[in-house]
Each structure stands twice: as C-alpha cells, then as structure tokens.
Scaffold this active site. Structure first.
Site, mmCIF file in Angstrom:
data_model
loop_
_atom_site.group_PDB
_atom_site.id
_atom_site.type_symbol
_atom_site.label_atom_id
_atom_site.label_comp_id
_atom_site.label_asym_id
_atom_site.label_seq_id
_atom_site.Cartn_x
_atom_site.Cartn_y
_atom_site.Cartn_z
ATOM 1 N N HIS A 51 0.828 -1.115 -0.085
ATOM 2 C CA HIS A 51 -0.055 0.064 -0.065
ATOM 3 C C HIS A 51 0.749 1.140 -0.049
ATOM 4 C CE1 HIS A 51 -3.971 -2.072 1.348
ATOM 5 N NE2 HIS A 51 -3.021 -2.903 1.400
ATOM 6 N N ASP A 103 -6.419 5.422 2.402
ATOM 7 C CA ASP A 103 -6.423 3.885 1.984
ATOM 8 C C ASP A 103 -7.857 3.394 2.267
ATOM 9 O OD1 ASP A 103 -3.935 1.872 1.698
ATOM 10 O OD2 ASP A 103 -6.106 0.896 2.092
ATOM 11 N N ALA A 143 13.536 -7.833 -3.084
ATOM 12 C CA ALA A 143 14.278 -7.713 -4.713
ATOM 13 C C ALA A 143 13.728 -6.436 -5.403
ATOM 14 C CB ALA A 143 13.652 -8.907 -5.457
ATOM 15 N N GLN A 172 12.028 -5.366 -7.579
ATOM 16 C CA GLN A 172 11.090 -6.000 -8.575
ATOM 17 C C GLN A 172 10.872 -5.477 -9.894
ATOM 18 O OE1 GLN A 172 7.845 -8.404 -7.076
ATOM 19 N NE2 GLN A 172 6.281 -7.283 -8.105
ATOM 20 N N HIS A 212 1.689 -14.086 -7.011
ATOM 21 C CA HIS A 212 0.513 -14.290 -5.969
ATOM 22 C C HIS A 212 -0.524 -13.439 -6.484
ATOM 23 C CE1 HIS A 212 1.987 -10.458 -4.454
ATOM 24 N NE2 HIS A 212 1.234 -10.532 -3.351
ATOM 25 N N TRP A 234 -2.158 -6.894 -6.513
ATOM 26 C CA TRP A 234 -2.427 -6.073 -7.705
ATOM 27 C C TRP A 234 -1.184 -5.167 -8.074
ATOM 28 C CZ3 TRP A 234 -5.153 -6.107 -11.773
ATOM 29 C CH2 TRP A 234 -4.837 -4.970 -12.592
ATOM 30 N N ASN A 235 -0.514 -4.727 -7.286
ATOM 31 C CA ASN A 235 0.857 -3.889 -7.721
ATOM 32 C C ASN A 235 1.641 -4.799 -8.558
ATOM 33 O OD1 ASN A 235 0.413 -1.362 -5.959
ATOM 34 N ND2 ASN A 235 0.517 -2.982 -4.316
ATOM 35 N N SER A 236 1.921 -6.056 -7.986
ATOM 36 C CA SER A 236 2.849 -6.952 -9.028
ATOM 37 C C SER A 236 2.069 -7.286 -10.233
ATOM 38 C CB SER A 236 2.886 -8.270 -8.136
ATOM 39 O OG SER A 236 3.612 -8.173 -7.018
ATOM 40 N N GLU A 279 2.503 -4.300 -12.557
ATOM 41 C CA GLU A 279 3.810 -4.028 -12.805
ATOM 42 C C GLU A 279 4.340 -4.943 -13.840
ATOM 43 O OE1 GLU A 279 4.964 -2.466 -8.321
ATOM 44 O OE2 GLU A 279 5.804 -4.403 -8.899
ATOM 45 N N ALA A 330 -6.150 -12.036 0.245
ATOM 46 C CA ALA A 330 -6.774 -10.857 -0.175
ATOM 47 C C ALA A 330 -7.651 -11.081 -1.415
ATOM 48 C CB ALA A 330 -5.689 -10.098 -0.468
#
Ligand code: UDP
Length: 483
Positions: free
Chosen positions: A20, A123, A349, A351, A366, A369-371, A374, A389
């Site tokens: 977040h 948030d 890492a 990322q 997993h 949403w960010n991953s 990206e 989640a």
C-alpha cells in the site's frame, strides 16, 4: 493570491504495508508533479520506507512533506515496533494490526484541524476516516490498491451472496449479473466473506465507504478493464478516476530500486546477471510482501523449478544468518547445481527493475495487484498463484479476460500460506510460461497491454486526463463549498 493561483493542498494516508505504501508514494508523486502541495501522514518507523523517494522529489522542486504520527502497536497487543503489516506474521496479529490503525482516529483529527487540507486521500482499509474528514468539511477520497474488476466482483458477491447457494466449498458458482461469466468457488473466497469473523464488519464498512466518500482513485487504466470500469461507475454507481499504472512513474534505475525496503541485492549485480541472459528466457518468482510460505512449500518450488529446466530469479522471504546455516527449504546442493542458471534473492528484490529487463519472460506471482500491474507494464505474462486478499479475483482477470496468465492450480484462500501447490504443477506452469506457442501468444498480448498502459499515462492519455479532471474538480471545490 488570486483564486486562480491558489495551490491545492492534499493529505494522503496510506495503510502501513509495503503493498500500500509503495503505490501511495507513487500516487503522491503524480499529484506533486502536477503542482499540488502534498503531505503524507505516516508513522515513525514507516518514514524510512518513503523518505528517500520524497527527498529526491523535493530536490526536483515538488512540494511534498511527511507528517509523522505515533503507531499504537503495544496498545493493540502487538510487539513494540510492529508498524508494518508484513511484520504481522499470524492471522491474530493481522487483526490486531487493523485494530491499531483504528486508534489513529484522534491523531488524524488533530492533524486535519491544524492544517485544514483541501482533500484527504486515504487507504481503503480506513473506513473510519470518512467521518473524521467530514467533521472538518474535507472531502475524503478512497485510494484502492486493486483493480475495478476485483472491486466490482467482490461487491457483486457481497450483494447477491451466490456462495450461500452452493452445496460445497468446491462447487463453482457464477458471479451474478456480472460481465464475463466469471466462476469461483467458496474456497477461493476470503474467510471473512465465507463466514462472520472479526474482520467482516470492518470489511463491509470499507466497501460502504466507497458510496459515502467523494470518490475512488484506482491504480489501473481504462483500456485494461474498460467493461468493468464502466460497470463500476454506471451499474454500481461509484465515482472513480483511473490514474494508473502509477508504477510507470518510475523511469530511472534509482526509482525502480528504491521502492519499499532496501533491496537485498546490488542493482548492478542483478542487472549484470540479467544482461547475460537471452530475451524472454528467465522466469521471475516472487509472492509480494506479506505471503510467507513454509519450508515444505518452498522445497516444492525449488524442486519444480529445477525440473522445469528454466532459468530463474526466485525471491524468498528468508534471510540467511550465516554461510554455515543449513536451510531446510532447499534441496541438498541446489544452489551449486543452479549456479549461473538460477539466482535466489533472500529478502527484498528490486522487482520493477527485474520485471522491466528484457531477459524476463514470465512471472510466477501471487496476483497482488501491484505485482500484477507491474508485470502488465513490463509486457510479461504470468503464472497465477493466488494466496489471499482479492488475489483469486485478480487471477480471473488475468487468465479469463486478458488471457495473459496461466493458473498453477491454487484452489484455496488462506492467509499468509495459501493452498499447497505440488512440484509437478509448478514445473509444468513454469515451462509453459517461457517456451512454446501459448507463451508467445500471451507475451504478445501482454506487450500490447504494456503499450496501451504507457499511452494512458502520457500527456493526453486516459489516465493523465482522469488525473487532470480530478485535480481541476478538487480545485474548484476547494474554492467553493467543500471547505
Ligand atoms: N516488492 C518488491 N520487492 C519484493 C517484494 C515486493 O519491490 O521483494 C514490491 C512489488 O514490486 C509491489 C509490492 O512490493 O510493488 C507488493 O505489492 P503487491 O500488491 O503485489 O502484493 P502484497 O505485498 O500487497 O501482497
């Protein structure tokens, strides 16, 4: 100062978790780059996670400040110093962490009274903020860390309760009145939706806040999920601005590496390793900042990776105390055999730096949403391995709607540890994401989405236009009645 020149002032309150804080900091930069005076409110031990980015932004002339407040970890029954959600290593600690955040009500009220910003962006996990802001006549906007596909899907489940009409946890149901024939099972849903838990009330309040607040900022772009963006506003009646992908703000190496925690590998070492590989030949494996697999699952991943014969970078949330330490999650002699072929990063890492490298051909994720976003921005297809989640919903978007992901077969939602996935499934999915026609097709679809994401944030693109429209609206509002 004339009303035309009056500078808009916005406060931002991120939830204290890397998944977040990272997009929130990027969001703040977006506003600051448009001339908005910005302030991030956070707690003492979270300051180092954002201060390097804010210092760099200040040196570019951006108006960006940090206001620090105390985090009541001990009062909520957590160990002293537990101020980041990734330190909450059990479901009970996670619940206490949420309880601690509700104690920030009073300190927030003091800050709003003292500074009187024009708007507060907070948030999704802070439903109580809406009333606090309203008491000062300050519009509150929700920043959602996820996509509108998942927001709308979860809302339809909350409204129509299709999971209560099936006879077992494994019987699939279709999400009612929702575009795309999306099927799920009860076991893929969060525990607090399946049954009443301490978190259920809090979750419902957070969803209802979307209707009570001024509107919702989404880290996504219209072209990625247009049918669901329309559904969210026209059918579910939310006001929303799509301003992403906000990670595209990170254009230089330093922006890509200084995100969240300090990386456990030197950027040059990491880039040199990647530079020695052919394009699309390496799979990147990482499960975000919260997932914490046990040794048996890690051992299964190692064995599956080795059997796949593919090159990899694997991020494991375990740090080695010394060279002699025996790590029970690695097969005997694994690292020696994998030398030059596989790289393990223990800890954090860089990322975005890794995903953006042309050597990366697939990402085992997993589905945080960010991953996910990206990876879309880097044009990299995914092996989807949802854990908890809203990740099982994100998986459906990737595999069924966008068709840039293949599922590893995880079927059960479980905090921190997820469903157990066997080595054979990992081996097969890793091979399929790197080699063969199916991989090439997914990769070319992912590259087209990356291009459209890039255009969305450029001047005149859909996300840039949404951001401008929001700033204009808030400026007009600040001059009139909202304040
Ligand atoms: N991340 C990173 N290095 C890591 C692990 C995660 O930079 O070793 C970043 C990742 O790029 C993303 C965020 O942390 O921006 C994780 O957010 P996500 O929504 O994917 O998952 P969460 O951590 O919330 O489960």
């Amino acid at each position: 100062m004339s009303s035309q020149n009056r500078q808009l002032q916005i406060f931002f309150l991120p939830f204290m978790a890397h998944g977040h804080m990272i997009p929130f900091t990027d969001l703040v930069m977006l506003f600051a780059a448009k001339g908005v005076k910005t302030t991030i409110i956070t707690t003492t031990l979270n300051v180092p996670h954002i201060s390097k980015v804010t210092e760099r932004a200040k040196s570019l002339g951006y108006e960006i400040n940090i206001l620090v407040t105390y985090f009541p970890s001990v009062e909520a029954g957590l160990p002293e110093g537990c101020e980041s959600f990734d330190q909450a290593s059990s479901p009970d600690m996670q619940f206490k962490f949420f309880t601690a955040t509700t104690m920030l009500r009073e300190p927030l009220a003091h800050l709003l009274q003292a500074h009187r910003p024009d708007c507060l962006v907070a948030d999704m996990f802070f439903p109580w903020v809406t009333d606090v802001a309203a008491a000062f006549g300050i519009p509150r906007i929700v920043f959602h860390g996820t996509c509108v596909f998942s927001l709308s899907a979860t809302e339809h489940i909350r409204l129509y309760e299709p999971h209560k009409k099936v006879s077992s946890d494994s019987e699939p149901f279709v999400i009612p009145n929702f575009p795309g024939e999306i099927k799920l099972t009860r076991s893929q849903m969060p525990d607090f939706v399946r049954q009443e838990t301490g978190f259920s009330k809090f979750y419902s309040e957070s969803r209802e806040t979307e209707l009570k607040c001024y509107g919702v900022i989404v880290n996504s772009f219209y072209e990625l999920e247009s049918a669901y963006a329309d559904h969210y506003t026209k059918v579910l009646g939310r006001r929303a601005w799509h301003v992403g992908p906000i990670s595209l703000r990170n254009r230089g190496t330093i922006d890509k590496t200084e995100r969240g925690k300090k990386a456990c590998i030197d950027d040059n070492e990491c880039l040199a390793w990647l530079n020695s590989k052919k394009p699309n030949s390496v799979v990147y494996i990482c499960f975000g900042s919260v997932t914490n697999f046990g040794s048996s699952q890690l051992l299964e991943i190692a064995t599956g990776l080795e059997a796949s014969g593919q090159q990899f970078i694997w991020v494991v949330r375990k740090e080695k105390k010394n060279e002699e330490e025996k790590e029970d999650w690695l097969p005997e002699g694994f690292e020696k055999r994998m030398e030059g072929k596989g790289l393990i990063i223990r800890g954090w890492a860089p990322q975005v730096l890794i995903l953006d490298h042309e050597a990366i051909g697939g990402f085992v994720t997993h589905c945080g949403w960010n991953s996910t976003l990206e990876s879309v921005c880097a044009g990299v297809p995914m092996v989807t391995w949802p854990v908890a989640a809203e990740q099982f919903y994100n998986e459906k978007l990737l595999t069924q709607i966008l068709r840039i992901g293949i599922g590893v077969g995880a079927q059960k939602w479980a905090r921190l540890v997820g469903d157990f996935v066997k080595r054979e499934a990992i081996e097969k999915a890793v091979r399929e994401i790197i080699v063969g026609d199916k991989a090439d097709e997914m990769r070319s679809r992912a590259k087209a989405l990356a291009e459209s994401g890039r255009k969305a944030v450029e001047k005149g693109g859909s996300s840039d236009a949404d951001l401008n429209a929001l700033i204009q609206e808030l400026s007009a509002c600040a001059l009139k009645t909202c304040k």
